[in-house]
Scaffold this motif. Structure first.
Motif, PDB file in Angstrom:
ATOM      1  N   LEU A 111       0.809  -1.217   0.000  1.00 47.25           N
ATOM      2  CA  LEU A 111       0.000   0.000   0.000  1.00 47.25           C
ATOM      3  C   LEU A 111       0.846   1.273   0.000  1.00 47.25           C
ATOM      4  N   ARG A 112       2.075   1.194   0.502  1.00 52.55           N
ATOM      5  CA  ARG A 112       2.952   2.378   0.524  1.00 52.55           C
ATOM      6  C   ARG A 112       3.185   2.949  -0.871  1.00 52.55           C
ATOM      7  N   LYS A 113       3.184   2.079  -1.874  1.00 50.97           N
ATOM      8  CA  LYS A 113       3.536   2.476  -3.239  1.00 50.97           C
ATOM      9  C   LYS A 113       2.535   3.457  -3.843  1.00 50.97           C
ATOM     10  N   SER A 114       1.288   3.427  -3.384  1.00 51.16           N
ATOM     11  CA  SER A 114       0.251   4.233  -4.018  1.00 51.16           C
ATOM     12  C   SER A 114      -0.216   5.414  -3.175  1.00 51.16           C
ATOM     13  N   LEU A 115       0.370   5.609  -2.005  1.00 52.89           N
ATOM     14  CA  LEU A 115      -0.101   6.669  -1.111  1.00 52.89           C
ATOM     15  C   LEU A 115       0.149   8.060  -1.678  1.00 52.89           C
ATOM     16  N   LYS A 116      -0.852   8.912  -1.573  1.00 49.88           N
ATOM     17  CA  LYS A 116      -0.699  10.324  -1.916  1.00 49.88           C
ATOM     18  C   LYS A 116      -0.394  11.152  -0.671  1.00 49.88           C
ATOM     19  N   ASN A 117      -0.892  10.711   0.455  1.00 49.78           N
ATOM     20  CA  ASN A 117      -0.682  11.397   1.733  1.00 49.78           C
ATOM     21  C   ASN A 117      -0.189  10.395   2.765  1.00 49.78           C
ATOM     22  N   PRO A 118       0.565  10.859   3.755  1.00 48.39           N
ATOM     23  CA  PRO A 118       1.124   9.939   4.745  1.00 48.39           C
ATOM     24  C   PRO A 118       0.050   9.299   5.620  1.00 48.39           C
ATOM     25  N   ILE A 119       0.352   8.115   6.096  1.00 49.67           N
ATOM     26  CA  ILE A 119      -0.539   7.435   7.035  1.00 49.67           C
ATOM     27  C   ILE A 119      -0.583   8.217   8.333  1.00 49.67           C
ATOM     28  N   ARG A 120      -1.800   8.532   8.780  1.00 45.22           N
ATOM     29  CA  ARG A 120      -1.958   9.310  10.008  1.00 45.22           C
ATOM     30  C   ARG A 120      -2.968   8.689  10.973  1.00 45.22           C
ATOM     31  N   GLY A 121      -3.545   7.554  10.604  1.00 38.43           N
ATOM     32  CA  GLY A 121      -4.547   6.986  11.498  1.00 38.43           C
ATOM     33  C   GLY A 121      -4.974   5.591  11.120  1.00 38.43           C
ATOM     34  N   LEU A 122      -5.743   5.004  12.004  1.00 41.32           N
ATOM     35  CA  LEU A 122      -6.238   3.635  11.848  1.00 41.32           C
ATOM     36  C   LEU A 122      -7.630   3.518  12.437  1.00 41.32           C
ATOM     37  N   VAL A 123      -8.490   2.812  11.724  1.00 33.53           N
ATOM     38  CA  VAL A 123      -9.762   2.360  12.288  1.00 33.53           C
ATOM     39  C   VAL A 123      -9.760   0.845  12.168  1.00 33.53           C
ATOM     40  N   ALA A 124      -9.624   0.165  13.289  1.00 33.73           N
ATOM     41  CA  ALA A 124      -9.517  -1.296  13.301  1.00 33.73           C
ATOM     42  C   ALA A 124     -10.893  -1.906  13.515  1.00 33.73           C
ATOM     43  N   CYS A 125     -11.534  -2.260  12.398  1.00 34.88           N
ATOM     44  CA  CYS A 125     -12.885  -2.844  12.448  1.00 34.88           C
ATOM     45  C   CYS A 125     -12.880  -4.362  12.344  1.00 34.88           C
ATOM     46  N   ALA A 126     -11.780  -4.946  11.878  1.00 37.94           N
ATOM     47  CA  ALA A 126     -11.752  -6.385  11.615  1.00 37.94           C
ATOM     48  C   ALA A 126     -12.025  -7.173  12.888  1.00 37.94           C
ATOM     49  N   GLY A 127     -12.956  -8.098  12.803  1.00 37.39           N
ATOM     50  CA  GLY A 127     -13.285  -8.915  13.969  1.00 37.39           C
ATOM     51  C   GLY A 127     -14.316  -9.973  13.610  1.00 37.39           C
ATOM     52  N   ILE A 128     -14.394 -10.993  14.454  1.00 37.17           N
ATOM     53  CA  ILE A 128     -15.379 -12.054  14.259  1.00 37.17           C
ATOM     54  C   ILE A 128     -16.045 -12.366  15.592  1.00 37.17           C
ATOM     55  N   SER A 129     -17.175 -13.018  15.511  1.00 33.64           N
ATOM     56  CA  SER A 129     -17.851 -13.511  16.705  1.00 33.64           C
ATOM     57  C   SER A 129     -18.319 -14.939  16.443  1.00 33.64           C
ATOM     58  N   GLU A 130     -18.057 -15.810  17.389  1.00 38.32           N
ATOM     59  CA  GLU A 130     -18.532 -17.195  17.312  1.00 38.32           C
ATOM     60  C   GLU A 130     -19.376 -17.478  18.549  1.00 38.32           C
ATOM     61  N   ASN A 131     -20.579 -17.971  18.327  1.00 40.82           N
ATOM     62  CA  ASN A 131     -21.489 -18.246  19.434  1.00 40.82           C
ATOM     63  C   ASN A 131     -21.503 -19.728  19.766  1.00 40.82           C
ATOM     64  N   GLY A 132     -21.792 -20.023  21.012  1.00 39.58           N
ATOM     65  CA  GLY A 132     -21.942 -21.412  21.409  1.00 39.58           C
ATOM     66  C   GLY A 132     -21.785 -21.598  22.901  1.00 39.58           C
ATOM     67  N   PRO A 133     -22.432 -22.612  23.466  1.00 36.42           N
ATOM     68  CA  PRO A 133     -22.327 -22.871  24.912  1.00 36.42           C
ATOM     69  C   PRO A 133     -20.878 -23.136  25.309  1.00 36.42           C
ATOM     70  N   SER A 134     -20.441 -22.522  26.381  1.00 33.40           N
ATOM     71  CA  SER A 134     -19.042 -22.638  26.789  1.00 33.40           C
ATOM     72  C   SER A 134     -18.673 -24.034  27.261  1.00 33.40           C
ATOM     73  N   THR A 135     -19.662 -24.855  27.581  1.00 35.37           N
ATOM     74  CA  THR A 135     -19.359 -26.231  27.995  1.00 35.37           C
ATOM     75  C   THR A 135     -18.839 -27.085  26.841  1.00 35.37           C
TER      76      THR A 135
END
Length: 292
Positions: A111-135
């Motif tokens: 991604l560095r190769k195509s940047l027009k402006n420097p990296i100044r921040g992050l929004v970390a949305c990546a995540g998963i949820s798995e449901n199920g009885p803990s037993t």
């Protein structure tokens, strides 16, 4: 009067040299602008990630989205692309498994190769949820949730911090946590997810403490954002269970679930200079769920 240690004196001096970004000479509107900045968005092909990306573009910033899928879904991605084209902003998409160090390193090298402006921040949305009885919930699945939600957040935050260190630019990192980091959700068995989001809260606080006044580091603010129940195509499956919709809506003071669009302004606020004195904090946007 207690005497400060040399370390405390040095840290105080360092903080004093890092001038506030939200000065009185700037307009309020300007404090919510992201011009001249590139923001990394993980989970950038998902519902919340694409909403965040559009908000950043509309606020003047460029965006590079990272996601595990090779190509984002057109119904999610097309509106983001249209916004970038209309406003003349740079928009990038790079496939990345955020919990894999080699994949993260490769993505940032690309991604560095195509940047027009420097990296100044992050929004970390990546995540998963798995449901199920803990037993009967498997240890491998539990570990997988932690790897993606916590380790993945850390690895990308680390990569962004190193970019900021290289360019000596200040930055703001926003980790998407959850109200489930505070409470256990009624009606669903999500011990792994809840644990991971509590860990994201602590990760945010810990990195904020480390990067807020570290010698030789630019000013890096780190905060978390904790959404409440969000109405998406994915959550619709859970809400289709008998009584679940009424349960989720009734648990909120506003008596409804949220939409992804309601997190755009909080995300822009945390990224921008309007939140210049905010770090190590959590912004809870949960319709009052945790305030009963």
């Amino acid at each position: 009067m207690n005497q400060e240690t040399n370390g405390n004196v040095h840290a105080r001096h360092l903080r004093d040299t890092k001038k506030p970004q939200g000065g009185a000479d700037r307009s309020v509107a300007d404090l919510f602008r992201l011009d001249g900045r590139t923001i990394i968005v993980t989970g950038g092909g998902g519902f919340l990630g694409t909403a965040a990306a559009r908000a950043i573009l509309e606020s003047g910033g460029d965006v590079v989205c990272l996601d595990v899928v090779p190509i984002p879904r057109p119904d999610n991605w097309d509106p983001v692309q249209e916004t970038a084209t209309k406003l003349g902003r740079h928009l990038g998409y790079v496939q990345c498994s955020t919990d894999n160090p080699e994949s993260v390193a490769s993505a940032f090298a690309s991604l560095r190769k195509s940047l027009k402006n420097p990296i100044r921040g992050l929004v970390a949305c990546a995540g998963i949820s798995e449901n199920g009885p803990s037993t009967v919930f498997s240890g491998s699945t539990f570990s997988r949730v932690l790897e993606i939600n916590v380790t993945g957040t850390f690895l990308v935050a680390q990569a962004v911090a190193n970019e900021l260190l290289e360019t000596q630019n200040s930055g703001s990192l926003v980790f998407i946590a959850s109200m489930s980091g505070y409470v256990s959700n009624r009606g669903v068995d999500t011990a792994a997810y809840n644990s991971s989001k509590a860990a994201v809260h602590q990760l945010g606080r810990s990195l904020a403490a480390e990067w807020g006044s570290r010698v030789g580091m630019p000013l890096i603010r780190v905060n978390t954002l904790s959404p409440g129940y969000i109405r998406t195509a994915i959550s619709a499956e859970s809400m289709a269970k008998p009584g679940m919709k009424d349960q989720w809506e009734g648990d909120n003071m506003l008596l409804r679930t949220s939409t992804v669009d309601e997190y755009r302004a909080p995300i822009v606020y945390l990224l921008g200079d309007g939140s210049s004195f905010m770090t190590g904090a959590d912004l809870r946007v949960d319709g009052g769920h945790c305030a009963w």
